[in-house]
Scaffold this active site. Structure first.
Site, PDB file in Angstrom:
ATOM      1  N   ARG A 176     -21.540  90.558  50.609  1.00  0.00           N
ATOM      2  CA  ARG A 176     -22.910  91.012  50.887  1.00  0.00           C
ATOM      3  C   ARG A 176     -22.975  92.507  51.196  1.00  0.00           C
ATOM      4  O   ARG A 176     -23.779  92.950  51.999  1.00  0.00           O
ATOM      5  CB  ARG A 176     -23.550  90.206  52.026  1.00  0.00           C
ATOM      6  CG  ARG A 176     -24.095  88.853  51.564  1.00  0.00           C
ATOM      7  CD  ARG A 176     -25.261  88.368  52.427  1.00  0.00           C
ATOM      8  NE  ARG A 176     -24.852  87.978  53.771  1.00  0.00           N
ATOM      9  CZ  ARG A 176     -24.493  86.742  54.138  1.00  0.00           C
ATOM     10  NH1 ARG A 176     -24.531  85.758  53.265  1.00  0.00           N
ATOM     11  NH2 ARG A 176     -24.146  86.475  55.373  1.00  0.00           N
ATOM     12  N   ARG A 214     -29.307  93.724  53.109  1.00  0.00           N
ATOM     13  CA  ARG A 214     -30.442  94.202  53.903  1.00  0.00           C
ATOM     14  C   ARG A 214     -30.065  95.141  55.040  1.00  0.00           C
ATOM     15  O   ARG A 214     -30.930  95.733  55.666  1.00  0.00           O
ATOM     16  CB  ARG A 214     -31.224  93.006  54.471  1.00  0.00           C
ATOM     17  CG  ARG A 214     -32.036  92.275  53.412  1.00  0.00           C
ATOM     18  CD  ARG A 214     -32.689  91.032  53.988  1.00  0.00           C
ATOM     19  NE  ARG A 214     -31.710  90.007  54.342  1.00  0.00           N
ATOM     20  CZ  ARG A 214     -31.998  88.887  55.004  1.00  0.00           C
ATOM     21  NH1 ARG A 214     -33.234  88.662  55.424  1.00  0.00           N
ATOM     22  NH2 ARG A 214     -31.067  87.992  55.259  1.00  0.00           N
ATOM     23  N   ARG A 265     -36.006  96.494  47.422  1.00  0.00           N
ATOM     24  CA  ARG A 265     -36.406  95.090  47.335  1.00  0.00           C
ATOM     25  C   ARG A 265     -37.849  94.840  47.764  1.00  0.00           C
ATOM     26  O   ARG A 265     -38.428  93.811  47.438  1.00  0.00           O
ATOM     27  CB  ARG A 265     -35.477  94.251  48.241  1.00  0.00           C
ATOM     28  CG  ARG A 265     -34.139  93.883  47.637  1.00  0.00           C
ATOM     29  CD  ARG A 265     -34.167  92.571  46.880  1.00  0.00           C
ATOM     30  NE  ARG A 265     -34.576  91.461  47.740  1.00  0.00           N
ATOM     31  CZ  ARG A 265     -35.761  90.894  47.696  1.00  0.00           C
ATOM     32  NH1 ARG A 265     -36.675  91.330  46.865  1.00  0.00           N
ATOM     33  NH2 ARG A 265     -36.047  89.894  48.489  1.00  0.00           N
ATOM     34  N   ASP A 269     -27.360  85.851  42.917  1.00  0.00           N
ATOM     35  CA  ASP A 269     -27.389  84.774  43.901  1.00  0.00           C
ATOM     36  C   ASP A 269     -26.733  83.547  43.292  1.00  0.00           C
ATOM     37  O   ASP A 269     -26.829  83.336  42.092  1.00  0.00           O
ATOM     38  CB  ASP A 269     -28.841  84.449  44.286  1.00  0.00           C
ATOM     39  CG  ASP A 269     -28.896  83.571  45.528  1.00  0.00           C
ATOM     40  OD1 ASP A 269     -28.907  82.329  45.371  1.00  0.00           O
ATOM     41  OD2 ASP A 269     -28.908  84.109  46.644  1.00  0.00           O
ATOM     42  N   TYR A 292     -26.858  72.315  48.084  1.00  0.00           N
ATOM     43  CA  TYR A 292     -28.174  72.968  48.096  1.00  0.00           C
ATOM     44  C   TYR A 292     -29.204  72.161  47.293  1.00  0.00           C
ATOM     45  O   TYR A 292     -30.349  72.026  47.697  1.00  0.00           O
ATOM     46  CB  TYR A 292     -28.082  74.366  47.476  1.00  0.00           C
ATOM     47  CG  TYR A 292     -27.728  75.465  48.447  1.00  0.00           C
ATOM     48  CD1 TYR A 292     -28.600  75.820  49.478  1.00  0.00           C
ATOM     49  CD2 TYR A 292     -26.531  76.161  48.328  1.00  0.00           C
ATOM     50  CE1 TYR A 292     -28.288  76.845  50.362  1.00  0.00           C
ATOM     51  CE2 TYR A 292     -26.207  77.187  49.212  1.00  0.00           C
ATOM     52  CZ  TYR A 292     -27.091  77.515  50.224  1.00  0.00           C
ATOM     53  OH  TYR A 292     -26.781  78.528  51.099  1.00  0.00           O
TER      54      TYR A 292
END
Length: 367
Positions: free
Chosen positions: A37, A41, A50, A86, A164
């Site tokens: 990552r 962010r 983004r 992703d 998921y």
């Protein structure tokens, strides 16, 4: 962007191959480092890029994925880039709808509830048609990197993707997904096999597009015990390594190093070391020397600083990195965190981590 840039050939010559050499077990002057990552962010420029766009719309824009992948490399002397994407693009390719809900994370509008729901999934996936945008992003990024560092491609592993698809999002227990393993073992294997086949095609496509290494994320390994991991995760992890490698050979594509990161699966390290991957990624809950003892001398280890260590003062980060390097040794080793960077982390502390790896590993190698 001219058509040449988007062609997966005539890539610029690689200037820093430290990460690839470490992955192949060759000697390196310093220990290479990258962060899971690292395009994230915690960077103000990432949040700015983004801001205007829905998450999965961003994933489908090769230009934006390229920009987000390059941002951390403009700040830090990292030894590898990992394509911004992703793991849930694979369930999307199977026909499932996934949306990113602010404050909640990825959410499936219609998760798999009954065995019959498997019939709704595409049984044959043309990865170029469904995931071509990822391939374009890889090709564009590989050119835009100008040979600075290698580019890593990735996918989620079958069990993690399956969990998921059944849970419909994140879960602390994975009870719905695990109940399938106990109640519907045959259907579970059918789904896992379908996912393994798509993941294989997807990873081969990433190499064809220009990826120079591949990481398989079994992020939910820790929800399984040793027996279920043996039955429902490990066979597919093995199959993917084997199938990807034989396909790369057949298609005369580069035989890139592969990394398996099975979070919280200490109990499986010995098996993972024999599963056909050049590199084993480790989370922060295992001692470096213990990991080395379990995996042997023929694989490279990657990891495993606790991500929360980056909240410590910079000098302390340096000390923790030095200790980690002494535990793993500087060779056959790629420094990383034991999981991804968190959004509220300071970019300066990320920089301190990267610099400490380079400085301490060079020092240890000299002496």
């Amino acid at each position: 962007i001219c058509s040449f840039i988007c062609s997966p050939k005539d890539f610029p010559r690689l200037k820093n191959d430290t990460f690839l050499r470490a992955a192949h077990g060759e000697e390196t002057e310093h220990t290479p480092v990258w962060c899971m990552r690292q395009a994230g962010r915690y960077l103000p420029e990432f949040r700015e890029t983004r801001a205007a766009q829905d998450f999965f719309t961003t994933c489908r824009s090769p230009k934006l994925c390229c920009e987000l992948t390059l941002q951390p490399l403009r700040r830090f002397p990292l030894d590898a880039a990992i394509i911004f994407s992703d793991i849930l693009v694979v369930p999307q390719a199977l026909g499932m709808e996934v949306v990113m809900v602010p404050g909640k994370g990825p959410t499936f509008t219609e998760p798999l509830k009954e065995v019959e729901d498997l019939l709704k999934l595409r049984q044959k996936v043309d990865v170029t048609a469904e995931l071509g945008y990822v391939f374009q992003a890889i090709t564009l990024t590989r050119h835009s990197l100008e040979g600075r560092v290698p580019l890593i491609g990735f996918s989620g592993a079958p069990w993690t993707l399956m969990s998921y698809m059944i849970e419909g999002g994140g879960s602390t227990t994975m009870a719905k997904a695990k109940s399938w393993l106990y109640r519907h073992p045959e259907a579970s294997h059918r789904l896992l096999r379908l996912l393994a086949d798509v993941v294989t095609d997807y990873l081969v496509g990433q190499v064809a597009a220009g990826a120079q290494a591949l990481q398989l994320f079994e992020s939910h390994a820790g929800h399984l015990g040793p027996e279920q991991f043996q039955d429902f995760a490990l066979p597919y992890i093995r199959d993917i390594a084997q199938a990807v490698k034989s396909r790369l050979k057949e298609e005369a594509l580069p035989l890139v190093p592969m990394i398996i990161f099975a979070k919280d699966a200490h109990y499986a390290l010995r098996d993972l070391a024999r599963a056909g991957y050049e590199v084993i990624g480790l989370d922060w809950t295992i001692h470096p020397r213990e990991a080395r003892a379990q995996t042997g001398k023929d694989v490279t280890l990657q990891g495993n600083l606790d991500p929360c260590a980056l909240y410590a003062p910079k000098e302390k980060i340096g000390e923790l990195v030095k200790k980690m390097l002494e535990g793993f040794g500087t060779q056959r080793y790629i420094a990383n965190l034991g999981h991804g960077l968190y959004p509220d982390m300071s970019p300066e502390h990320v920089g301190a981590f990267v610099e400490a790896v380079h400085a301490h590993s060079r020092h240890i190698n000299k002496h």
